[in-house]
Motif scaffolding. Structure first.
Motif, PDB file in Angstrom:
ATOM      1  N   VAL A   1       0.736  -1.367   0.137  1.00  0.00           N
ATOM      2  CA  VAL A   1       0.326   0.177  -0.350  1.00  0.00           C
ATOM      3  C   VAL A   1       1.194   1.231   0.011  1.00  0.00           C
ATOM      4  N   LEU A   2       1.953   1.155   0.295  1.00  0.00           N
ATOM      5  CA  LEU A   2       2.858   2.364   0.937  1.00  0.00           C
ATOM      6  C   LEU A   2       3.669   2.549  -0.878  1.00  0.00           C
ATOM      7  N   ASP A   3       3.458   1.786  -1.162  1.00  0.00           N
ATOM      8  CA  ASP A   3       4.561   1.613  -2.380  1.00  0.00           C
ATOM      9  C   ASP A   3       3.502   2.125  -3.600  1.00  0.00           C
ATOM     10  N   ILE A   4       2.192   1.348  -3.922  1.00  0.00           N
ATOM     11  CA  ILE A   4       1.388   1.237  -4.604  1.00  0.00           C
ATOM     12  C   ILE A   4       0.516   2.787  -4.438  1.00  0.00           C
ATOM     13  N   GLY A   5      -0.397   2.562  -3.071  1.00  0.00           N
ATOM     14  CA  GLY A   5      -0.875   3.883  -3.068  1.00  0.00           C
ATOM     15  C   GLY A   5      -0.526   4.726  -2.617  1.00  0.00           C
ATOM     16  N   PHE A   6       0.911   4.821  -2.326  1.00  0.00           N
ATOM     17  CA  PHE A   6       1.137   6.466  -1.874  1.00  0.00           C
ATOM     18  C   PHE A   6       2.615   6.595  -2.646  1.00  0.00           C
ATOM     19  N   ARG A   7       3.236   5.381  -3.089  1.00  0.00           N
ATOM     20  CA  ARG A   7       4.520   5.946  -4.033  1.00  0.00           C
ATOM     21  C   ARG A   7       5.593   6.505  -3.554  1.00  0.00           C
ATOM     22  N   GLU A   8       5.400   5.651  -2.093  1.00  0.00           N
ATOM     23  CA  GLU A   8       7.281   6.009  -1.177  1.00  0.00           C
ATOM     24  C   GLU A   8       7.862   5.057  -1.726  1.00  0.00           C
ATOM     25  N   ASP A   9       8.393   4.311  -2.342  1.00  0.00           N
ATOM     26  CA  ASP A   9       9.886   4.300  -2.975  1.00  0.00           C
ATOM     27  C   ASP A   9      10.015   5.582  -4.247  1.00  0.00           C
ATOM     28  N   GLU A  10       9.150   5.922  -4.647  1.00  0.00           N
ATOM     29  CA  GLU A  10       9.075   6.855  -5.338  1.00  0.00           C
ATOM     30  C   GLU A  10       9.767   8.292  -5.310  1.00  0.00           C
ATOM     31  N   SER A  11       8.962   8.888  -3.826  1.00  0.00           N
ATOM     32  CA  SER A  11       9.772   9.903  -3.423  1.00  0.00           C
ATOM     33  C   SER A  11      10.843  10.433  -2.961  1.00  0.00           C
ATOM     34  N   ARG A  12      11.169  11.623  -3.176  1.00  0.00           N
ATOM     35  CA  ARG A  12      12.554  12.232  -3.731  1.00  0.00           C
ATOM     36  C   ARG A  12      12.829  12.791  -1.841  1.00  0.00           C
ATOM     37  N   ILE A  13      11.613  12.987  -1.087  1.00  0.00           N
ATOM     38  CA  ILE A  13      11.154  13.459  -0.340  1.00  0.00           C
ATOM     39  C   ILE A  13      12.381  13.025   0.770  1.00  0.00           C
ATOM     40  N   ARG A  14      14.029  13.994   1.489  1.00  0.00           N
ATOM     41  CA  ARG A  14      15.185  13.015   1.802  1.00  0.00           C
ATOM     42  C   ARG A  14      15.619  14.969   2.996  1.00  0.00           C
ATOM     43  N   ALA A  15      15.538  16.090   2.838  1.00  0.00           N
ATOM     44  CA  ALA A  15      16.226  16.456   3.727  1.00  0.00           C
ATOM     45  C   ALA A  15      15.607  16.772   5.226  1.00  0.00           C
ATOM     46  N   GLY A  16      16.867  16.921   5.996  1.00  0.00           N
ATOM     47  CA  GLY A  16      16.289  17.002   7.096  1.00  0.00           C
ATOM     48  C   GLY A  16      15.498  15.536   7.633  1.00  0.00           C
ATOM     49  N   ASN A  17      14.562  15.855   8.717  1.00  0.00           N
ATOM     50  CA  ASN A  17      14.352  14.896   8.960  1.00  0.00           C
ATOM     51  C   ASN A  17      12.409  14.721   8.164  1.00  0.00           C
ATOM     52  N   ALA A  18      12.934  15.555   7.511  1.00  0.00           N
ATOM     53  CA  ALA A  18      11.652  15.452   5.749  1.00  0.00           C
ATOM     54  C   ALA A  18      10.834  13.718   6.219  1.00  0.00           C
ATOM     55  N   ALA A  19      12.662  12.841   5.480  1.00  0.00           N
ATOM     56  CA  ALA A  19      11.509  12.096   4.996  1.00  0.00           C
ATOM     57  C   ALA A  19      11.350  11.039   5.988  1.00  0.00           C
ATOM     58  N   GLU A  20      11.708  11.472   7.535  1.00  0.00           N
ATOM     59  CA  GLU A  20      10.951  10.096   8.351  1.00  0.00           C
ATOM     60  C   GLU A  20       9.554  10.739   9.223  1.00  0.00           C
ATOM     61  N   ASN A  21       9.686  12.033   8.733  1.00  0.00           N
ATOM     62  CA  ASN A  21       8.140  12.713   9.161  1.00  0.00           C
ATOM     63  C   ASN A  21       6.726  12.772   8.663  1.00  0.00           C
ATOM     64  N   VAL A  22       7.345  12.496   7.150  1.00  0.00           N
ATOM     65  CA  VAL A  22       6.232  12.381   5.609  1.00  0.00           C
ATOM     66  C   VAL A  22       5.579  10.726   5.729  1.00  0.00           C
ATOM     67  N   ASN A  23       6.848   9.986   6.114  1.00  0.00           N
ATOM     68  CA  ASN A  23       6.771   8.969   6.413  1.00  0.00           C
ATOM     69  C   ASN A  23       5.845   8.545   7.852  1.00  0.00           C
ATOM     70  N   VAL A  24       5.549   8.845   8.478  1.00  0.00           N
ATOM     71  CA  VAL A  24       4.549   9.307   9.933  1.00  0.00           C
ATOM     72  C   VAL A  24       3.293  10.414   8.795  1.00  0.00           C
ATOM     73  N   LEU A  25       3.113  10.486   8.300  1.00  0.00           N
ATOM     74  CA  LEU A  25       1.930  11.113   7.625  1.00  0.00           C
ATOM     75  C   LEU A  25       1.273   9.916   6.790  1.00  0.00           C
ATOM     76  N   ARG A  26       2.480   8.718   5.740  1.00  0.00           N
ATOM     77  CA  ARG A  26       1.576   8.391   4.872  1.00  0.00           C
ATOM     78  C   ARG A  26       1.048   7.052   5.925  1.00  0.00           C
ATOM     79  N   HIS A  27       1.539   7.379   7.270  1.00  0.00           N
ATOM     80  CA  HIS A  27       1.003   5.976   7.706  1.00  0.00           C
ATOM     81  C   HIS A  27      -0.311   6.594   8.849  1.00  0.00           C
ATOM     82  N   ILE A  28      -0.686   6.753   9.066  1.00  0.00           N
ATOM     83  CA  ILE A  28      -1.314   8.179   9.495  1.00  0.00           C
ATOM     84  C   ILE A  28      -2.791   7.863   8.136  1.00  0.00           C
ATOM     85  N   GLY A  29      -2.146   8.867   7.191  1.00  0.00           N
ATOM     86  CA  GLY A  29      -3.082   8.536   5.911  1.00  0.00           C
ATOM     87  C   GLY A  29      -4.050   6.576   6.183  1.00  0.00           C
TER      88      GLY A  29
END
Length: 342
Positions: free
Chosen positions: A274-302
Motif C-alpha cells: 500500500v505504501l509503495d502503490i497507494g502512496f508511491r513511497e519508493d518514488e518519493s525524493r523527500i529526504r532533506a532533514g527530518n522530512a523523510a521520517e516525518n512524511v513516513n508518519v503522515l503516510r502511516h496516518i493516511g
C-alpha cells in the motif's frame, strides 16, 4: 499529493475550506516553507503523537501484531552521505492499523529498534510475529514480559537452534502420515491461487519439545516449534521452500500457527505494498532533514484512516484522489478513527 509543490497547489485551491478551521494570516505557505517545516519537526515528538493517537483509537489490540522493516529506497542522498531511511513498523493484522514505527539507519539496526517499539506498544494477549532478523533472546523475553506471545522465524543467525529444529522435523515429523498428524492438530494445509500461480502451504507444529528446551533454556517462554513447507507451482514448474519458527503459546495447533504465519506475511500486501502503490513511497525524493521520517508518519496516518473507510470499494490510491475532490468523502475518512473533527 506526493510533493511539496503539489501540496501548495492543493492548499491554494482549498483556501476557503482550510480557512474554516485554520488561521492563515499570511495566506497559504509556499512549498519551500512547508518543506522546511517538515525538516524541522522533531521526529520523536511526531512519533509520540502518532503512538498516542493510535493508542486512543485502536482500543485493545487482539490477534496478530506483525513487526517488520521497510526501506524507503529513494530517500538516499549520496551527495550528503545519507543512507536511505529504513522504518520498522508494527501492524495490527486484524484491525488493519499501523500501531507505531521507528526509523533506523539500516536493516541490521532492526535488532535495536524492535525492543524500543515493543516498549511503547500495549500488546497483552497478542501474538507478535517477527522475521529472522528479530529472532533474539532479548526480544523473546521482552514480548513475554509484555504478556504477549511470539512466533519468531529461525534462520542462520541462530544456527544451532535452526539445525536442531530442522533435523527434528526432517527425521521425526515429515515422514509421518499427514492424516494422523492432522487428527492430532499437528498438521494443517492451505492452498491459494493467484494469477495462474498456485501456492500450497503445509504447516507442522510440535509442542513436546523438552529435549529442545533443555539445550536452549535461554529462550524465555519457548513452548513449541513449527515448520512451513511452501510449494509454488507456476506454468507447470514447482519450487519448494521450508521455513522454521519457535513460538511461546502453549499447545498451539497447526491451524492457528498457519493462520498467524499467514497474517504476518500479509504485512507485505496490507502495509508495504500500500505504501509503495497507494502512496508511491519508493518514488518519493523527500529526504532533506527530518522530512523523510516525518512524511513516513503522515503516510502511516493516511493508511490507517483509509483502511478503516470501507464504504468505497476502490483501492488506496483512488481513495486518496477521492479525498482530494470530494469533501464529503474526506470528512468521512477523517472521522473514521475518532480524530476529533466534527
Amino acid at each position: 499529493m506526493d510533493t511539496w509543490n503539489e501540496i501548495e497547489d492543493w492548499a491554494k485551491s482549498k483556501r476557503e475550506w482550510l480557512g474554516s478551521f485554520l488561521e492563515l494570516p499570511g495566506g497559504i505557505p509556499s512549498h519551500d516553507t512547508i518543506n522546511r517545516v517538515f525538516q524541522m519537526i522533531d521526529p520523536e515528538k511526531f512519533h509520540d503523537a502518532f503512538f498516542r493517537w493510535t493508542g486512543s483509537v485502536a482500543g485493545k489490540i487482539e490477534g496478530v501484531a506483525a513487526i517488520d522493516g521497510k526501506t524507503v529506497r529513494r530517500s538516499r542522498d549520496d551527495a550528503k552521505g545519507n543512507r536511505p531511511a529504513h522504518v520498522v513498523s508494527a501492524w495490527a493484522c486484524e484491525a488493519s492499523l499501523v500501531l507505531g514505527q521507528l526509523k533506523v539507519e539500516e536493516k541490521t539496526n532492526e535488532i535495536k529498534a524492535i525492543p524500543e517499539l515493543l516498549d511503547i506498544l500495549c500488546l497483552k494477549g497478542c501474538v507478535v510475529t517477527i522475521d529472522a532478523m528479530g529472532t533474539q533472546k532479548e526480544i523473546a523475553e521482552k514480548i513475554i514480559d509484555k504478556e504477549a506471545d511470539y512466533i519468531l522465524q529461525v534462520k542462520g543467525n541462530q544456527e544451532r537452534l535452526m539445525e536442531d529444529i530442522a533435523l527434528y522435523f526432517e527425521k521425526d515429523v515429515f515422514p509421518c502420515r499427514k492424516n494422523e498428524l492432522a487428527e492430532e492438530g499437528r498438521y494443517y494445509k492451505d492452498i491459494c491461487f493467484d494469477h495462474g500461480r498456485q501456492e500450497t502451504r503445509e504447516y507442522y507444529v510440535e509442542n513436546e519439545i523438552g529435549w529442545l528446551k533443555a539445550d536452549h533454556s535461554e529462550w524465555k517462554g519457548l513452548s513449541g516449534i513449527g515448520a512451513c513447507v511452501s510449494t509454488v507451482t507456476e506454468k507447470g514448474v514447482a519450487t519448494q521452500s521450508i521455513s522454521y519458527s519457535i513460538y511461546s503459546r502453549s499447545g498451539m495447533g497447526a491451524e492457528e500457527y498457519g493462520k498467524c504465519k499467514r497474517a504476518h506475511w500479509g504485512i507485505e500486501n496490507s502495509l508495504h505494498w500500500v505504501l509503495d502503490i497507494g502512496f508511491r513511497e519508493d518514488e518519493s525524493r523527500i529526504r532533506a532533514g527530518n522530512a523523510a521520517e516525518n512524511v513516513n508518519v503522515l503516510r502511516h496516518i493516511g493508511t490507517n484512516l483509509l483502511k478503516q473507510e470501507k464504504s468505497c470499494k476502490m483501492g488506496i490510491a483512488s481513495k486518496r484522489k477521492k479525498c482530494g475532490y470530494d469533501p464529503d468523502y474526506l470528512y468521512k475518512v477523517l472521522g473514521g478513527l475518532n480524530t476529533g473533527l466534527d
